[in-house]
Write a protein that holds these residues in place. Sequence first.
Motif, short mmCIF file in Angstrom:
data_model
loop_
_atom_site.label_atom_id
_atom_site.label_comp_id
_atom_site.label_asym_id
_atom_site.label_seq_id
_atom_site.Cartn_x
_atom_site.Cartn_y
_atom_site.Cartn_z
N HIS A 14 0.84 -1.20 0.00
CA HIS A 14 0.00 0.00 0.00
C HIS A 14 0.87 1.25 0.00
CE1 HIS A 14 0.83 -0.11 4.37
NE2 HIS A 14 0.58 1.19 4.35
N ASP A 15 0.26 2.36 -0.39
CA ASP A 15 0.88 3.67 -0.21
C ASP A 15 -0.11 4.56 0.53
OD1 ASP A 15 -1.00 4.50 -2.07
OD2 ASP A 15 0.44 4.98 -3.63
N SER A 16 0.15 5.85 0.58
CA SER A 16 -0.69 6.75 1.36
C SER A 16 -2.12 6.83 0.84
CB SER A 16 -0.07 8.15 1.39
OG SER A 16 0.08 8.65 0.07
N ASP A 17 -2.34 6.42 -0.42
CA ASP A 17 -3.68 6.46 -1.00
C ASP A 17 -4.44 5.16 -0.85
OD1 ASP A 17 -3.42 9.11 -1.87
OD2 ASP A 17 -2.41 8.49 -3.72
N GLY A 18 -3.78 4.12 -0.34
CA GLY A 18 -4.48 2.85 -0.15
C GLY A 18 -3.73 1.68 -0.74
N PRO A 19 -4.39 0.51 -0.83
CA PRO A 19 -3.74 -0.70 -1.33
C PRO A 19 -3.25 -0.54 -2.77
CG PRO A 19 -5.82 -1.21 -0.26
CD PRO A 19 -5.77 0.28 -0.40
N ILE A 20 -2.16 -1.23 -3.06
CA ILE A 20 -1.63 -1.25 -4.42
C ILE A 20 -1.75 -2.67 -4.96
CG2 ILE A 20 0.42 -1.01 -5.86
CD1 ILE A 20 1.35 1.21 -4.08
N ASP A 21 -2.56 -2.83 -5.98
CA ASP A 21 -2.69 -4.10 -6.70
C ASP A 21 -2.19 -3.87 -8.12
OD1 ASP A 21 -4.68 -2.60 -7.89
OD2 ASP A 21 -6.33 -3.75 -7.02
N PRO A 22 -2.21 -4.89 -9.00
CA PRO A 22 -1.71 -4.68 -10.36
C PRO A 22 -2.40 -3.52 -11.09
CG PRO A 22 -1.88 -7.01 -9.92
CD PRO A 22 -2.46 -6.32 -8.73
N ALA A 23 -3.71 -3.36 -10.90
CA ALA A 23 -4.40 -2.25 -11.55
C ALA A 23 -3.92 -0.91 -10.99
CB ALA A 23 -5.90 -2.40 -11.38
N GLY A 24 -3.73 -0.85 -9.66
CA GLY A 24 -3.23 0.37 -9.05
C GLY A 24 -1.82 0.70 -9.49
N PHE A 25 -1.00 -0.34 -9.64
CA PHE A 25 0.35 -0.13 -10.16
C PHE A 25 0.30 0.51 -11.54
CE2 PHE A 25 3.97 -1.33 -12.70
CZ PHE A 25 5.06 -1.25 -11.85
N ALA A 26 -0.55 0.00 -12.43
CA ALA A 26 -0.65 0.53 -13.79
C ALA A 26 -1.09 1.99 -13.77
CB ALA A 26 -1.62 -0.32 -14.60
N ARG A 27 -2.01 2.33 -12.87
CA ARG A 27 -2.46 3.72 -12.80
C ARG A 27 -1.36 4.64 -12.30
NH1 ARG A 27 -7.07 1.21 -10.65
NH2 ARG A 27 -6.42 1.76 -8.52
N ARG A 28 -0.59 4.18 -11.33
CA ARG A 28 0.45 5.03 -10.75
C ARG A 28 1.67 5.16 -11.64
NH1 ARG A 28 -2.31 2.72 -6.66
NH2 ARG A 28 -2.53 3.80 -4.65
N PHE A 29 2.10 4.05 -12.21
CA PHE A 29 3.40 4.03 -12.88
C PHE A 29 3.34 3.77 -14.39
CE2 PHE A 29 4.11 2.33 -8.50
CZ PHE A 29 4.74 3.44 -7.99
N GLY A 30 2.27 3.07 -14.84
CA GLY A 30 2.25 2.64 -16.24
C GLY A 30 3.39 1.65 -16.49
N GLY A 31 3.39 1.03 -17.64
CA GLY A 31 4.49 0.13 -17.97
C GLY A 31 4.50 -1.12 -17.14
N ARG A 32 5.60 -1.87 -17.28
CA ARG A 32 5.71 -3.19 -16.65
C ARG A 32 6.45 -3.15 -15.32
NH1 ARG A 32 9.83 -6.93 -16.78
NH2 ARG A 32 9.22 -9.10 -16.35
N SER A 33 7.39 -2.22 -15.14
CA SER A 33 8.19 -2.22 -13.90
C SER A 33 8.67 -0.82 -13.59
CB SER A 33 9.38 -3.17 -14.05
OG SER A 33 10.33 -2.67 -14.98
N VAL A 34 9.09 -0.66 -12.34
CA VAL A 34 9.67 0.61 -11.89
C VAL A 34 10.81 0.30 -10.96
CG1 VAL A 34 8.00 0.77 -9.98
CG2 VAL A 34 9.14 2.84 -10.83
N SER A 35 11.92 1.02 -11.12
CA SER A 35 13.11 0.79 -10.30
C SER A 35 13.05 1.60 -9.03
CB SER A 35 14.37 1.16 -11.09
OG SER A 35 14.54 0.34 -12.22
N VAL A 36 13.79 1.13 -8.03
CA VAL A 36 13.86 1.85 -6.77
C VAL A 36 14.50 3.21 -7.02
CG1 VAL A 36 16.11 0.85 -6.15
CG2 VAL A 36 14.57 1.66 -4.35
N ASP A 37 14.00 4.23 -6.31
CA ASP A 37 14.58 5.57 -6.43
C ASP A 37 15.99 5.58 -5.84
OD1 ASP A 37 12.12 6.21 -7.40
OD2 ASP A 37 11.52 7.47 -5.71
N SER A 38 16.86 6.26 -6.49
CA SER A 38 18.24 6.35 -5.99
C SER A 38 18.35 7.36 -4.85
CB SER A 38 19.17 6.74 -7.11
OG SER A 38 18.78 7.97 -7.67
#
Length: 313
Positions: free
Chosen positions: A289-313
Motif C-alpha cells: 500500500h501507499d498513502s492512497d491505499g492498497p496497491i494491486d496490479p491495476a493500481g500499479f498501472a495507474r500510478r506508474f504505467g508500464g511493466r516495472s519501476v526501479s527503486v529511487d536512488s
Amino acid sequence: MKPDLPARAIVFAYHDVGVRCLRVLLDAGVEVPLVITHEDSPGENIWFASVAQVAAENGLRCVAPSDAHLPELLAEAAASNPDFLFSFYYRHMLKAAWLNVPRCGAFNMHGSLLPQYRGRVPVNWAVIEGARETGATLHRMNEKPDNGAIVDQCAVPILKDDTASEVFGKVVTAAEIVLARSLPRMLDGTATERAQDLSQGGYYGGRKPEDGRIPPSASAQQIHNLVRALAAPYPGAFCRFGGCEIVIDRTRLVEQKPNTDAALRLINENNALWLQAADGSMLHVLAAHDSDGPIDPAGFARRFGGRSVSVDS
C-alpha cells in the motif's frame, strides 16, 4: 517465604506479556499491592491488551508514573514488604533502588532465548535475522539489561513466513508457561538459576519507523525477513519507487538466484506484483500500500504505467 502468609510482589507490567503474567501471579494467590505500568502513547498503535484494565478488574492499585523512581513510590513499595519484584514487558530499566526493595529478588520476563537477542524489540530482531526459533526467558534482574541468571525459558518455532506479530503471540504463551511452571519453585525457595554466557548472544537496540526502509542492496531473503518483521501492527517495510513511498505488507519468496547482479525493481506481470531483489531473486508481493491505499496490479498501472519501476536512488 514467610510461614502461612501469601507471597507479595510488586509488578511492573505492560503489553500482552504483562497482562498474562500478572494473571498468572493472581491465579497462584500472590498478593500484588502495587502495579506500575505505562500510559498509552497517543501516537502509538495500541493493538495489545491493557495491564491497567486487568489491575482495575482485580481491585489492584495501579499507577503509570512518568518516572518510576520517584522517592514516594519507592517508599510505598518498600512499606508493603514485598517478597518479589517482577517486570513483565515494562519498557524502562529499573535502577538498584528498585532491585533492592524485594526480599527474594527482582525478576524480568524477556522475549527471547537469552542470552540471544538481549535488549529492545527482541521478537522483531529475531525475525529480521531469519532466526528459526525464539522464546521467553525469566531471569534475575541486575543493573545491566537482560544480564542476570536464568530461572527458566521456553522455546517457540519461527516458521519461514511467520510475521513478528504471529511470533509475538507464541512468545506471550511461552512467557505464561515459563512463569506458571517456575512460580511454585520460586515461592518455596527451591528454584535454581544458571548464569548466562553472554558470548552466545548479542545486544540489540530499539527500532524507529524509518529503520523499515528496504536497502536497495538487500537480498530477497533479507527483504522477506524485514517485511515479516515489520508487518502490521508494526509500521511496515517500505521503499520509494517512482517518487512514491510504498509499504510492502506481505511477500512470498518464490525464486532464488544467488550472486546475480540486479537492481531492486517492482514488477507488474501476469496480473500480480513481484519484487526483484538485488541478488536477482524474486518475491511475490501479496499485499502492498501507499498513502492512497492498497496497491494491486491495476493500481500499479495507474500510478506508474508500464511493466516495472526501479527503486529511487
